[in-house]
Design an enzyme around this catalytic site. Sequence first.
Site, PDB file in Angstrom:
ATOM      1  N   ALA A  18      -2.232 -10.402   3.928  1.00 27.66           N
ATOM      2  CA  ALA A  18      -1.392 -11.266   3.190  1.00 27.66           C
ATOM      3  C   ALA A  18      -0.767 -10.399   2.159  1.00 27.66           C
ATOM      4  O   ALA A  18       0.435 -10.605   1.901  1.00 27.66           O
ATOM      5  CB  ALA A  18      -2.419 -12.134   2.360  1.00 27.66           C
ATOM      6  N   GLY A  54      -7.444  -5.734   7.160  1.00 31.10           N
ATOM      7  CA  GLY A  54      -8.285  -6.594   6.451  1.00 31.10           C
ATOM      8  C   GLY A  54      -7.526  -7.778   6.081  1.00 31.10           C
ATOM      9  O   GLY A  54      -6.088  -7.676   6.195  1.00 31.10           O
ATOM     10  N   CYS A  55      -8.502  -9.220   5.628  1.00 34.45           N
ATOM     11  CA  CYS A  55      -7.444 -10.058   5.300  1.00 34.45           C
ATOM     12  C   CYS A  55      -6.750 -10.020   4.101  1.00 34.45           C
ATOM     13  O   CYS A  55      -5.638 -10.340   3.869  1.00 34.45           O
ATOM     14  CB  CYS A  55      -8.437 -11.108   5.149  1.00 34.45           C
ATOM     15  SG  CYS A  55     -10.180 -10.861   4.104  1.00 34.45           S
ATOM     16  N   TYR A  56      -7.223  -9.438   2.941  1.00 41.51           N
ATOM     17  CA  TYR A  56      -6.363  -9.382   1.821  1.00 41.51           C
ATOM     18  C   TYR A  56      -5.035  -8.221   2.121  1.00 41.51           C
ATOM     19  O   TYR A  56      -3.997  -8.583   1.555  1.00 41.51           O
ATOM     20  CB  TYR A  56      -7.332  -8.560   0.701  1.00 41.51           C
ATOM     21  CG  TYR A  56      -7.931  -9.474  -0.024  1.00 41.51           C
ATOM     22  CD1 TYR A  56      -7.532 -10.626  -0.723  1.00 41.51           C
ATOM     23  CD2 TYR A  56      -9.496  -9.307  -0.299  1.00 41.51           C
ATOM     24  CE1 TYR A  56      -8.359 -11.547  -1.413  1.00 41.51           C
ATOM     25  CE2 TYR A  56     -10.353 -10.116  -0.971  1.00 41.51           C
ATOM     26  CZ  TYR A  56      -9.732 -11.225  -1.487  1.00 41.51           C
ATOM     27  OH  TYR A  56     -10.541 -11.863  -2.555  1.00 41.51           O
ATOM     28  N   ALA A  57      -5.434  -7.401   2.830  1.00 43.12           N
ATOM     29  CA  ALA A  57      -4.293  -6.450   3.088  1.00 43.12           C
ATOM     30  C   ALA A  57      -3.128  -6.975   4.197  1.00 43.12           C
ATOM     31  O   ALA A  57      -2.183  -6.852   3.818  1.00 43.12           O
ATOM     32  CB  ALA A  57      -4.767  -5.100   4.082  1.00 43.12           C
TER      33      ALA A  57
END
Length: 346
Positions: A154, A149-152
């Site tokens: 970064a 996922g995107c948050y994961a």
Amino acid sequence: MNTQSINVAIVGITGYGGLELLRLLYNHPTVHVVSIHNTSSSTEDISTTFPHLKSMYKITPTPFDPVHIMQSADLVFFATSSGVTKDIAEPFIAKKFPVIDLSGDFRLTAPDYATWYKKTPAAQSLLDEANYSLADFYQQNSHYIANPGCYATATLLGLAPLAQHQLLDQDNIIIDAKSGLSGAGKSLNLSSHFINVNENFSMYKANQHQHIPEITQQLKQWQPTIDHIQFTTSLLPINRGIFISAYVKINNETTADKLQKIYEDTYQDKPFVRVMPKDQLPDIKQVVGTNFADIGLTYNPVTKYLTIVSVIDNMIKGAAGQAIQNMNHLFDLDETTGLQLIAQYA
């Protein structure tokens, strides 16, 4: 595997992830998109639905048919919403057909998925066939790649050097994560209305975001003592981009120079992770439109807290770009192929 021409299919073409895959793959030198598939019944030419694709793609969505996809393509991207992929992936897993899944359906174990996604998970036997692959630390264990996922993405790139060196104080990992509106997907709700987003700033899913167990799960692979993090998410009034502010305590005596060197050494051979000079922190604008993750550090020797800022474009590095990077790995291409993009700075 054949590296001269790779035929791919995309399932879930009308979401942000599917459209970004189409955009990026257009200039990939070895990829040909042979079919696109909706989970709806739409049969309009893709350039009719999305005029920005006119003269670039002339391709019509066709009904989802696993047999046809496996006969005509070398790989399938799932860019579907969470809760969809788990119900259609089994034929591909059974045949060990290459899949890169941008949804969250195969990132977690069944109990964690049910708890955090509030949906019935895929069978554990299917989940066991998937390989969670942060592309910058790629290890080929499966033909089914669960794209992070995107948050994961970064957050994990920001913390990886510390966790890999067992340096994180397990009780002092605080993540303040902020995303542009595209990170919420295309479905409309009250919080995504222009009048509520424009010139506003709001926190959402405090302690409840589905990327929390994904982050913890990977951190624990690197540093087994880690069982939890403090993680909050906020919505920025911008279209795309993720800004991670991490505040972590280091569990032994260190200096800013030592920490800086650990990050530089970890990422020296990672073409898509750029470590800023000491005490220089990145901003979102320098990565929008690229597959880069830019990371900066500043250490407070009095409090023993290290501040880490990690920024990515959530639709590229946090989704479609990383999926293509994983595809490049899977097909033994240089991981930068088709992804050498310069930021849209203005």
